[in-house]
Design an enzyme around this catalytic site. Sequence first.
Site, PDB file in Angstrom:
ATOM      1  N   SER A   1       0.836  -1.201   0.000  1.00  0.00           N
ATOM      2  CA  SER A   1       0.000   0.000   0.000  1.00  0.00           C
ATOM      3  C   SER A   1       0.874   1.256   0.000  1.00  0.00           C
ATOM      4  O   SER A   1       1.820   1.357   0.782  1.00  0.00           O
ATOM      5  CB  SER A   1      -0.875  -0.024   1.258  1.00  0.00           C
ATOM      6  OG  SER A   1      -1.498   1.220   1.434  1.00  0.00           O
TER       7      SER A   1
ATOM      8  N   HIS B   1       0.160   4.445   0.858  1.00  0.00           N
ATOM      9  CA  HIS B   1       0.056   5.471   1.915  1.00  0.00           C
ATOM     10  C   HIS B   1       0.665   5.051   3.246  1.00  0.00           C
ATOM     11  O   HIS B   1       0.675   5.825   4.200  1.00  0.00           O
ATOM     12  CB  HIS B   1      -1.399   5.921   2.095  1.00  0.00           C
ATOM     13  CG  HIS B   1      -2.310   4.904   2.711  1.00  0.00           C
ATOM     14  ND1 HIS B   1      -2.655   4.929   4.025  1.00  0.00           N
ATOM     15  CD2 HIS B   1      -2.952   3.836   2.179  1.00  0.00           C
ATOM     16  CE1 HIS B   1      -3.489   3.926   4.292  1.00  0.00           C
ATOM     17  NE2 HIS B   1      -3.675   3.251   3.184  1.00  0.00           N
TER      18      HIS B   1
ATOM     19  N   CYS C   1      -9.420   0.432  10.513  1.00  0.00           N
ATOM     20  CA  CYS C   1     -10.669  -0.072   9.934  1.00  0.00           C
ATOM     21  C   CYS C   1     -11.623  -0.528  11.023  1.00  0.00           C
ATOM     22  O   CYS C   1     -12.818  -0.596  10.824  1.00  0.00           O
ATOM     23  CB  CYS C   1     -10.393  -1.256   9.014  1.00  0.00           C
ATOM     24  SG  CYS C   1      -9.039  -0.946   7.908  1.00  0.00           S
TER      25      CYS C   1
HETATM   26  C1  LIG Z   1      -1.735  -5.140   7.042  1.00  0.00           C
HETATM   27  C2  LIG Z   1      -2.631  -4.300   6.188  1.00  0.00           C
HETATM   28  N1  LIG Z   1      -3.162  -4.827   5.076  1.00  0.00           N
HETATM   29  C3  LIG Z   1      -3.949  -4.113   4.260  1.00  0.00           C
HETATM   30  C4  LIG Z   1      -4.263  -2.809   4.532  1.00  0.00           C
HETATM   31  C5  LIG Z   1      -5.136  -2.035   3.590  1.00  0.00           C
HETATM   32  O1  LIG Z   1      -4.373  -1.192   2.754  1.00  0.00           O
HETATM   33  P1  LIG Z   1      -5.081   0.035   1.983  1.00  0.00           P
HETATM   34  O2  LIG Z   1      -5.431   1.045   3.011  1.00  0.00           O
HETATM   35  O3  LIG Z   1      -4.036   0.509   1.016  1.00  0.00           O
HETATM   36  O4  LIG Z   1      -6.258  -0.521   1.268  1.00  0.00           O
HETATM   37  C6  LIG Z   1      -3.755  -2.209   5.697  1.00  0.00           C
HETATM   38  C7  LIG Z   1      -4.113  -0.818   6.059  1.00  0.00           C
HETATM   39  O5  LIG Z   1      -4.663  -0.567   7.089  1.00  0.00           O
HETATM   40  C8  LIG Z   1      -2.905  -2.967   6.540  1.00  0.00           C
HETATM   41  O6  LIG Z   1      -2.383  -2.450   7.658  1.00  0.00           O
END
Ligand SMILES: Cc1ncc(COP(=O)(O)O)c(C=O)c1O
Length: 381
Positions: free
Chosen positions: A203, A205, A328
């Site tokens: 990712s 960001h 989340c």
């Molecule tokens: C371990 C993990 N996987 C996936 C994600 C999701 O990534 P994105 O925000 O780019 O969709 C996150 C972000 O919170 C994460 O920490």
Amino acid sequence: MKRNDYLYLDHAATTPMRESALEAFKNAEEFAYANSAGGHELSRRAKNLLEESRDFIASYFGAAPSEITFTSGGTEADNWVIKAPFINSKNSQNLVTSKIEHEAVLASAEWLETQGQEVNYASCNKDGQVDINEFLDKCNKDTAIASLMYANNETGVVQQIEKIAKEVKIKNSDILFHSDVVQAVSSEKLDFHKLGIDSAAVSGHKIGGPKGIGIMFLSSKYKLPNYFHGGKQELEKRAGTVNVSGVAGLAAALKEHQDNFDNEKKRILQEREIFENELKNALEIKIVGEKIDRLCHISNIQFKSVNSETLMVALDLKGLGVSRGSACASGAQKPSHVLVAMNVPDIDVNSHLRFSFGWNTKEGDGKYASEIVINTVKEIL
Ligand SMILES: Cc1ncc(COP(=O)(O)O)c(C=O)c1O
């Protein structure tokens, strides 16, 4: 010491864009704004920028450019690998994963279950390390995908990915081994082929790049059904106009990260150590994974007899931004599935906070944060 700035210690949720990334993003919007799939001079400029960025990103992760597909983020990459092979699949293949994955993997797996697909979840020990034997036992001749995150986003605890990937292949060489490396990229140097993983989610960001951009790495040994359908972008693998400015910003962020890696890691580790030591000396706390391998930027702390929501709100009012765990899940007031999987007793499960440091953490931040936390906890108790 009172400071006037708000101290942000929630870099695991998202980290600010690095200067070079902002500049690359802005330049791309100004000078390479055309659709990279078009047939004129300005489109060629965008296409060149896209492919130069892809080449750099691929070499950064030890991959071939054709193994890198740009997505909207880590969530899309995880969804793609976890779901796409099973959509309309009439056979009896299964998915193996763990109970502590990010929601992007777990919710995808749960959706597959609603479609009648078999999913097996490996558990973890009290430190958050996934039980390797259980994970391997669940992999069998019918397993299509085995998915295990490199490091957990709530605790920072690192799994033995290289060893597990190797042993999964010994059990069944056809299994596609996926790893969500979203949190690990900011604190580890990763070479996907050396690690022995077949696919990975990254990712933008989380590493000082823009939001809304990510990578799906897929080894050239594998093909996956498309997840998005539409135009023929990204070698016909992922439909949709490519976010060239996002890609350029991500490449620039990775370059800056690469150039500053050792200094940044040293500073982050030093600030986290000061922070944790100050807290240990003043309060009754437990640091998750303190004695085991964990990412340098995450500190998950349990405060005895303190409600984490109350503490988080009080810290915010004093100018310190932290989180209860996964962004989340926060606000949901549900106990963290990661802590539940680690068998944290009910009485303690709502007393954890995640402090996460980042590339722009300054010398002195650890000490300052500890002063705010210590004073606030003492006021609450
Ligand atoms: C371990 C993990 N996987 C996936 C994600 C999701 O990534 P994105 O925000 O780019 O969709 C996150 C972000 O919170 C994460 O920490």
